[in-house]
Scaffold this motif. Structure first.
Motif, PDB file in Angstrom:
ATOM      1  N   ASP A   1       0.830  -1.208   0.000  1.00 27.74           N
ATOM      2  CA  ASP A   1       0.000   0.000   0.000  1.00 27.74           C
ATOM      3  C   ASP A   1       0.867   1.262   0.000  1.00 27.74           C
ATOM      4  OD1 ASP A   1      -1.693   2.123   0.616  1.00 27.74           O
ATOM      5  OD2 ASP A   1      -2.963   0.901   1.936  1.00 27.74           O
ATOM      6  N   VAL A   2       1.000   1.875  -1.176  1.00 28.61           N
ATOM      7  CA  VAL A   2       1.880   3.046  -1.316  1.00 28.61           C
ATOM      8  C   VAL A   2       1.337   4.252  -0.545  1.00 28.61           C
ATOM      9  CG1 VAL A   2       2.855   4.692  -2.974  1.00 28.61           C
ATOM     10  CG2 VAL A   2       2.817   2.264  -3.516  1.00 28.61           C
ATOM     11  N   ASP A   3       0.005   4.397  -0.497  1.00 27.71           N
ATOM     12  CA  ASP A   3      -0.570   5.543   0.237  1.00 27.71           C
ATOM     13  C   ASP A   3      -0.152   5.518   1.698  1.00 27.71           C
ATOM     14  OD1 ASP A   3      -1.905   6.621  -1.911  1.00 27.71           O
ATOM     15  OD2 ASP A   3      -3.699   5.410  -1.575  1.00 27.71           O
ATOM     16  N   ARG A   4      -0.305   4.359   2.298  1.00 27.75           N
ATOM     17  CA  ARG A   4       0.064   4.248   3.715  1.00 27.75           C
ATOM     18  C   ARG A   4       1.556   4.479   3.907  1.00 27.75           C
ATOM     19  NH1 ARG A   4      -3.262   0.511   7.692  1.00 27.75           N
ATOM     20  NH2 ARG A   4      -4.834  -0.331   6.319  1.00 27.75           N
TER      21      ARG A   4
ATOM     22  N   SER B   1       9.064   7.535  -3.872  1.00 26.70           N
ATOM     23  CA  SER B   1      10.147   8.509  -3.862  1.00 26.70           C
ATOM     24  C   SER B   1       9.657   9.861  -4.387  1.00 26.70           C
ATOM     25  CB  SER B   1      11.317   7.990  -4.706  1.00 26.70           C
ATOM     26  OG  SER B   1      12.396   8.895  -4.645  1.00 26.70           O
ATOM     27  N   ARG B   2       8.890   9.840  -5.475  1.00 25.72           N
ATOM     28  CA  ARG B   2       8.347  11.093  -6.025  1.00 25.72           C
ATOM     29  C   ARG B   2       7.427  11.783  -5.038  1.00 25.72           C
ATOM     30  NH1 ARG B   2       7.387   8.414 -10.940  1.00 25.72           N
ATOM     31  NH2 ARG B   2       9.080   8.921 -12.353  1.00 25.72           N
ATOM     32  N   ARG B   3       6.582  10.999  -4.387  1.00 24.24           N
ATOM     33  CA  ARG B   3       5.581  11.602  -3.497  1.00 24.24           C
ATOM     34  C   ARG B   3       6.177  12.152  -2.220  1.00 24.24           C
ATOM     35  NH1 ARG B   3       0.380   7.643  -3.589  1.00 24.24           N
ATOM     36  NH2 ARG B   3       0.019   8.692  -1.616  1.00 24.24           N
ATOM     37  N   THR B   4       7.257  11.532  -1.724  1.00 27.90           N
ATOM     38  CA  THR B   4       7.807  11.942  -0.422  1.00 27.90           C
ATOM     39  C   THR B   4       9.058  12.788  -0.553  1.00 27.90           C
ATOM     40  OG1 THR B   4       9.202   9.968  -0.278  1.00 27.90           O
ATOM     41  CG2 THR B   4       6.968   9.811   0.654  1.00 27.90           C
ATOM     42  N   GLY B   5       9.707  12.758  -1.714  1.00 29.26           N
ATOM     43  CA  GLY B   5      10.981  13.459  -1.858  1.00 29.26           C
ATOM     44  C   GLY B   5      12.142  12.705  -1.245  1.00 29.26           C
TER      45      GLY B   5
END
Ligand code: ZN
Length: 323
Positions: A43-46, A81-85
């Motif tokens: 689950d990438v969202d979590r 990686s893109r979503r969190t930096g």
């Protein structure tokens, strides 16, 4: 000029910043999840929420440790990686035999064929289908580390073929190693095997060795020039913290420049977003406070989290990582 290869591209080692050296941010199916449903980290969202919380504490980079056909999903790692930096280094290689079983394809290919698959992951792009079937669809996301696993006491016959393929992939790409030491054992045997196959030990990071709280063992394995990765800091329960003890010893022995830290948190139960503990931020809050109390100050922690990983995960200088 050397570099670190992250899923979103190559960077200078100094750009890594605070790094966790052995994580499991994504486990998307595979035999591991069949054996143990708690390993499901699909689950990438979590996970983005968990990673963002650790990033707020200072986390900048993570080395993921799930290699080929064992639940690796490089598209999910890239998205995270893109979503969190937070930068993520993805592995090629193979995990411990138990995550594949006796009929797995990897037992029926030659060392050269296996090496070819590892090299393509590093130099071209990781298969979106994760070497799970006969069709290969290479993504633009390359592997930056070769993960291989030894068995208790050292590499088994099966493991030796995998290590030989990994050494060949290193010789042609310069990619560093992250190894699994079963129960913390067999680290010296692993280093010897890789050195015998043309690898300089300083490109090898030996994981889980803090399970063996033996000062001599650690002195000996670090004397080879390899790195040790300690990831047991939250697993000691009521017992004295062996990870903390080893860190103190290695600091006294002036060997701390060869140690990196991780969590190896491969279960939902370890992550706050699943209601578990200690959460991905642990090394930067609770455990950093514990290190501080025993004299492992901010300067020592900077070596463990920043300068040591920058050396450990850099490609060999004479290679451009092109295969
Ligand atoms: Zn692991």
């Amino acid at each position: 000029m050397t570099f670190v290869r992250t899923v979103l591209g190559d960077i200078e080692p100094s750009e890594l910043g605070v790094t966790y050296s052995h994580e499991h941010l994504v486990i998307d199916g595979g035999r591991a999840v069949l054996l143990e449903p708690d390993f499901d980290l699909s689950d990438v969202d979590r996970m983005a929420t968990e990673v963002a919380a650790a990033a707020a504490l200072g986390l900048r980079s993570v080395v993921d440790a799930m290699p080929c056909d064992a639940g690796r999903n490089v598209e999910k790692l890239a998205e995270l990686s893109r979503r969190t930096g937070v930068r993520i280094v993805a592995p090629t290689g193979l995990h411990h035999d138990r995550f594949y079983g006796p009929s797995h394809w990897s037992r029926h290919v030659s060392v050269e064929e296996l090496a070819g698959l590892f090299v393509a992951d590093i130099a071209v792009g990781i298969d979106a289908l994760d070497y799970g079937g006969p069709v290969i669809r290479r993504t633009e996301y390359c592997a930056g580390v070769i993960k291989v696993a030894g068995s208790t006491g050292g590499p088994s016959t099966r493991d030796r073929a995998v290590f030989e393929a990994a050494a060949a992939a290193h010789r042609s790409t310069g990619a560093p190693f992250l190894t699994h030491c079963e129960g913390g054992t067999g680290a010296l045997e692993q280093v010897r095997l890789l050195v015998d196959h043309g690898v300089d030990a300083r490109y090898v990071v030996l994981s889980h060795v803090d399970k063996i709280v033996d000062r001599e063992y650690h002195r000996e394995l670090l004397s080879t020039g390899a790195f040790a990765e300690y990831d047991g800091s939250f697993r000691w329960g009521d017992r004295p913290n062996g990870t903390l003890q080893l860190l103190q010893w290695m600091a006294e022995d002036d060997l701390i420049d060869q140690v990196t830290l991780g969590m190896d948190a491969a279960r939902q139960d370890y992550y706050a977003v699943y209601g578990g503990s200690p959460g991905l931020g642990w090394l930067l809050d609770g455990f950093s406070a514990a290190m501080d109390e025993v004299g492992l100050d901010a300067a020592a922690r900077r070596r463990l989290f920043v300068t040591n990983p920058a050396r450990a995960f850099a490609f060999r200088v004479d290679h451009g990582g092109v295969g």
